[in-house]
Design a protein around this motif. Sequence first.
Motif, mmCIF file in Angstrom:
data_model
loop_
_atom_site.group_PDB
_atom_site.id
_atom_site.type_symbol
_atom_site.label_atom_id
_atom_site.label_comp_id
_atom_site.label_asym_id
_atom_site.label_seq_id
_atom_site.Cartn_x
_atom_site.Cartn_y
_atom_site.Cartn_z
ATOM 1 N N ALA A 305 0.832 -1.203 0.000
ATOM 2 C CA ALA A 305 0.000 0.000 0.000
ATOM 3 C C ALA A 305 0.866 1.252 0.000
ATOM 4 C CB ALA A 305 -0.928 -0.006 1.211
ATOM 5 N N ALA A 306 1.940 1.238 0.782
ATOM 6 C CA ALA A 306 2.846 2.385 0.811
ATOM 7 C C ALA A 306 3.452 2.632 -0.569
ATOM 8 C CB ALA A 306 3.946 2.154 1.842
ATOM 9 N N ALA A 307 3.797 1.558 -1.266
ATOM 10 C CA ALA A 307 4.367 1.702 -2.606
ATOM 11 C C ALA A 307 3.355 2.318 -3.573
ATOM 12 C CB ALA A 307 4.840 0.344 -3.117
ATOM 13 N N ARG A 308 2.072 1.958 -3.435
ATOM 14 C CA ARG A 308 1.038 2.558 -4.287
ATOM 15 C C ARG A 308 0.932 4.057 -4.036
ATOM 16 N NH1 ARG A 308 -4.616 0.665 -3.753
ATOM 17 N NH2 ARG A 308 -4.856 1.858 -5.672
ATOM 18 N N VAL A 309 0.955 4.455 -2.776
ATOM 19 C CA VAL A 309 0.886 5.878 -2.452
ATOM 20 C C VAL A 309 2.076 6.616 -3.052
ATOM 21 C CG1 VAL A 309 0.947 7.573 -0.583
ATOM 22 C CG2 VAL A 309 -0.446 5.504 -0.348
#
Length: 345
Positions: A305-309
Motif C-alpha cells: 500500500a505504501a508503494a502505491r501511495v
Amino acid sequence: MAYPGIGETDRSPLLVTGLPRSGTSWVGKMLQLSGQAVYVNEPMNPHHRPGRSPGVLDAKVDYAYQYICPENEAPWLRAFRDTVRLRYHVTAELRTNRAVSDLARMGRTVAAFSRGRVKHLRALVDDPYAVLSSRWFAERLGARTVVLVREPVSWVASWERLGWTHYFHNLLEQPLLMRDYLDRFADELRAAIGSADSLAKNALLWKVTYATIAQMHRESGLLHLVRYEDLASDPVEGFRQLYDVCGLDYTDDVARKIAAATTARTEAGGAMAWTLRGGLSKTAYRPMDSRAALARSRTYLCPEAAARVEEITADSVAQLDGLVYQPAWPLRRGVTAKQFDVSRP
C-alpha cells in the motif's frame, strides 16, 4: 507584499494551513503559546462546528477546500478582513446558531476577540480547509502563510486509520480552481468519483493539493512551506525558527512549554485525548511525544500500500523536491533560518 523588517512591529495575521492531518492544529497551538496571537479555529471548515460560524466568518462556505481568488473575492475579502481584525458578528451568529453549546462557544470567542483587540494581538487562523486559498491569504490579506507538508505515505495512513476519504465534487464544481490549477488533473478527479479505493483517492487528494501549493509558491514566493517531519523530529529548534519567520517572540518560557507539550506520553492508538486547551477531539492537537508519533506514522500501511501511495504522489513530490523553501518574510532578529527542502530524508 511588504512585511515589517527587523525591529518593526508586525501586526500581520497568521495562517497555518495544509491538508487535514498535516499538523496544523499542533502548529497553531504551539504558536499560540507566544501569547501574541488569538487562535481562530477553522473558519472555512464546511461543517458546524467549528465552521459555519458567521460570528467568526460572515461568509458562506460552499465547498471543502474553497478556492478564493481575485475574481470571486468580494464576499471573502470583506468577511476575512473582519476576522483578522478580530471583529465578531454577534447578530449574524445568533441568527444561525442558538444551541446552548453555540452560545457558550460564542461567549468564549467574543471574549478572546475583545481581549485581542485591546491588547493589539494578531489573528492566528488555523485552517486546513484554506489550503487552496493560501496564495490569496498571503497576497490580499497580507497573512504570513505557513503551509504544512506531511510525507504522503504517513499522511494517507492517517486518513485510512480514521476511515476518511474525499468527495472530489468539491474540487470539480469550482470552475475557477479548475481553470487556474486543476484542469490538468480533471480526468483523474472524475475517474475517482464513486471509486471504493479510498487509498488511491486519498493519495490523489495529496497529489493535486501539493502540486497546486508548489505552483502557487513558485508564482508568488509568499508561502512558507514547512515539513511536518522536521518539526516533529526536533520541535524545540523547529519552532524556534518558525517563531522567527512568523514574527513571534520565542522566549525561554515558550521553549519550555513546547518541550513539555511535545514529549508528553499518550496511549498508542488512543482514539481521543485532551487538547491543550481542553475538550475531547479525535483529530485536534493533543500533548504528545512527537518523535514517537513520527516513528509510528507509516506503520499503518503495508509495504504494498505504501508503494502505491508513493507511485501516485511521485510527480507532486518531485515538484516539491525541486523547490528549496526559505522564509518568505524577513526575520525579526536577524537570525538565519534553515532552508526547508520538503523532500530531504
